[in-house]
Design a protein around this motif. Structure first.
Motif, mmCIF file in Angstrom:
data_model
loop_
_atom_site.group_PDB
_atom_site.id
_atom_site.type_symbol
_atom_site.label_atom_id
_atom_site.label_comp_id
_atom_site.label_asym_id
_atom_site.label_seq_id
_atom_site.Cartn_x
_atom_site.Cartn_y
_atom_site.Cartn_z
ATOM 1 N N PHE A 35 -10.190 -4.806 -13.536
ATOM 2 C CA PHE A 35 -9.680 -3.445 -13.380
ATOM 3 C C PHE A 35 -10.661 -2.423 -13.956
ATOM 4 N N SER A 36 -11.225 -2.710 -15.136
ATOM 5 C CA SER A 36 -12.114 -1.765 -15.808
ATOM 6 C C SER A 36 -13.339 -1.455 -14.951
ATOM 7 N N TRP A 92 1.228 -4.339 -14.978
ATOM 8 C CA TRP A 92 1.277 -4.842 -13.608
ATOM 9 C C TRP A 92 1.699 -3.723 -12.646
ATOM 10 N N GLY A 93 2.705 -2.925 -13.056
ATOM 11 C CA GLY A 93 3.147 -1.816 -12.218
ATOM 12 C C GLY A 93 2.059 -0.773 -12.035
ATOM 13 N N ALA A 94 1.281 -0.502 -13.083
ATOM 14 C CA ALA A 94 0.185 0.462 -12.967
ATOM 15 C C ALA A 94 -0.871 -0.029 -11.980
ATOM 16 N N LEU A 95 -1.151 -1.330 -12.013
ATOM 17 C CA LEU A 95 -2.122 -1.888 -11.074
ATOM 18 C C LEU A 95 -1.610 -1.822 -9.637
ATOM 19 N N LEU A 96 -0.336 -2.097 -9.445
ATOM 20 C CA LEU A 96 0.233 -1.969 -8.092
ATOM 21 C C LEU A 96 0.158 -0.526 -7.614
ATOM 22 N N LEU A 115 -3.097 6.749 -14.588
ATOM 23 C CA LEU A 115 -2.736 5.331 -14.557
ATOM 24 C C LEU A 115 -3.522 4.529 -15.593
ATOM 25 N N VAL A 116 -4.759 4.933 -15.845
ATOM 26 C CA VAL A 116 -5.519 4.305 -16.931
ATOM 27 C C VAL A 116 -4.796 4.535 -18.257
ATOM 28 N N PHE A 117 -4.286 5.749 -18.455
ATOM 29 C CA PHE A 117 -3.564 6.079 -19.685
ATOM 30 C C PHE A 117 -2.289 5.253 -19.812
ATOM 31 N N VAL A 118 -1.541 5.115 -18.710
ATOM 32 C CA VAL A 118 -0.309 4.319 -18.728
ATOM 33 C C VAL A 118 -0.624 2.871 -19.098
ATOM 34 N N ALA A 181 -3.800 -7.514 -10.447
ATOM 35 C CA ALA A 181 -2.334 -7.572 -10.542
ATOM 36 C C ALA A 181 -1.846 -9.011 -10.444
ATOM 37 N N ALA A 182 -2.515 -9.815 -9.598
ATOM 38 C CA ALA A 182 -2.127 -11.223 -9.481
ATOM 39 C C ALA A 182 -2.363 -11.963 -10.796
ATOM 40 N N PHE A 183 -3.478 -11.662 -11.468
ATOM 41 C CA PHE A 183 -3.736 -12.263 -12.776
ATOM 42 C C PHE A 183 -2.649 -11.870 -13.778
#
Length: 413
Positions: A35-36, A92-96, A115-118, A181-183
């Motif tokens: 993600f990063s 997970w929700g933030a990634l989705l 979303l990064v902050f969340v 998100a899968a991870f």
């Protein structure tokens, strides 16, 4: 059922719980590293702004410091496994959400920062609870090996995760976020399967006294204070890795490929040493081994600072990472074993503040010194400063210097 059978069954359950815990932490680490890379590249592609990239670091740094003490209080008052599950559900929700925003081309820098902050808020809440779970999953005698095994998973994620994320980014950032998100989903499933129990503690209302109890505890325990403060000052002074682009371009005269090798060398050294530590127990002289490892970190920093050959610089950085791994495993185990379970969340939260702050300020300090006196003198000064700190701390904390075992020994001096 006889006693031996009961003990064997209990040991098997704890072993399974630790394996699930290790896999969960490794999966979430892989997801976060991927993600990063993706979010950094995506924001820079949208803005072509270095300031926009810097804001990503700020969005991650602020929650890690501001929420650490409340997160530690929560970890000591409530079920730690449930806290981890709730936090990872938010991540997970933030990634989705990132997947959907990217698929429908709704991305802009503000949405990405938000979303990064969340995700950073959730990680801040997760950290103390996750770290405090480990001592309840393994016997004290093998906590150091378990800590090393966890660190190996983290280092593997640091080495492989960004590379995997970079390759997948060719197919689009939404693909990277989906795999991340899968991870996280796999991590959630594994955490949910862990049989985790801890003694029921009376719940204390949040107050300044309970929030700062971790700081008061650390001040009262000389070994814990010595371990945490040693890490703080050694990292503050030994942040030569922040200067790697300067060394790669101006001193070692290599290109981006060389910089990549330099960045990966500490993690490779740490990974190799971590594998050894995960299979071998530290039996005695842990205090002197820890001080020796931090001194080795300083010496490796000096060698790197004075090297003009790429191969020698790579070896020095690999040694630096290896020494840091030994020190980290001993420091982490000492803090965990010297802290009662009902205080681990708050103590780990304070420790996390010191680690995050020292890493960030260490990079800043190295950059400022390099701007005023040059990269080589700045790195040399950092290595010498680390050695001086080791010498001073050995005098200030004699009980820690003489400590033989990781397990809590006699009362602190």
């Amino acid at each position: 059922m006889n006693v031996e059978t009961t003990v064997a069954d209990s040991s098997l359950l704890r072993q399974r719980a630790f394996v699930a815990f290790w896999l969960a932490r490794t999966c979430s680490s892989f997801g976060f590293q991927m993600f990063s890379v993706a979010v950094s590249w995506q924001i820079y592609s949208l803005t072509n702004s270095a300031l926009a990239l810097g804001m990503i670091g700020l969005m991650q740094f602020l929650p890690s410091v501001l929420l650490a003490l409340p997160a530690g209080h929560l970890a000591d008052q409530f079920d730690r496994r449930r806290i981890v599950i709730c936090a990872q559900l938010i991540e997970w929700g933030a990634l989705l959400a990132l997947v959907l925003l990217t698929l429908f081309s709704w991305t802009d820098k503000t949405a990405l920062w938000g979303l990064v902050f969340v995700l950073a808020v959730a990680k801040a809440l997760e950290g103390p609870a996750m770290t405090s779970m480990l001592p309840s999953l393994v016997p004290p005698a093998i906590l150091a090996r378990a800590t090393a095994a966890n660190a190996v998973g983290g280092e593997a994620a640091v080495i492989v995760g960004p590379t995997l994320g970079g390759f997948l980014y060719v197919a689009g950032p939404d693909v990277v976020y989906s795999v991340s998100a899968a991870f996280y989903l796999l991590s959630l499933v594994l955490i949910g399967r862990i049989r985790y129990t801890r003694p029921q503690q009376p719940r204390l209302p949040a107050s300044l006294s309970t929030l700062f109890a971790g700081i008061h505890f650390i001040r009262a325990r000389k070994d814990v204070l010595g371990v945490i403060s040693l890490d703080l000052f050694a990292v503050l002074l030994g942040g030569a890795t922040a200067l790697l682009p300067i060394f790669a371009k101006d001193i070692l005269h290599t290109g981006p490929w060389g910089l990549g090798m330099l960045r990966g060398a500490p993690s490779i050294g740490a990974l190799l040493v971590g594998l050894w530590l995960s299979r071998n127990k530290l039996e005695k002289n842990v205090g002197m081994i820890m001080f020796g490892s931090v001194a080795g970190f300083g010496v490796a920093t000096l060698i790197f600072a004075l090297s003009s050959q790429l191969w020698l610089s790579l070896l020095a950085l690999a040694a630096l990472g290896g020494f840091d791994m030994v020190s980290m495993v001993i420091r982490g185990s000492l803090v965990q074993l010297d802290t009662p379970d009902d205080m681990r969340g708050r103590v780990n939260a304070v420790n996390a503040i010191f680690i995050n702050t020292s890493n960030q300020l260490g990079e800043f300090e190295s950059g400022v010194l390099a701007a005023f006196m040059g990269a080589v003198p700045a790195a040399v000064l950092g290595g010498v400063g680390t050695l001086v700190v080791v010498g001073v701390w050995m005098v200030l904390f004699p009980h820690l210097r003489r400590r033989q075992k990781l397990e809590n020994e006699a009362a602190q001096e």
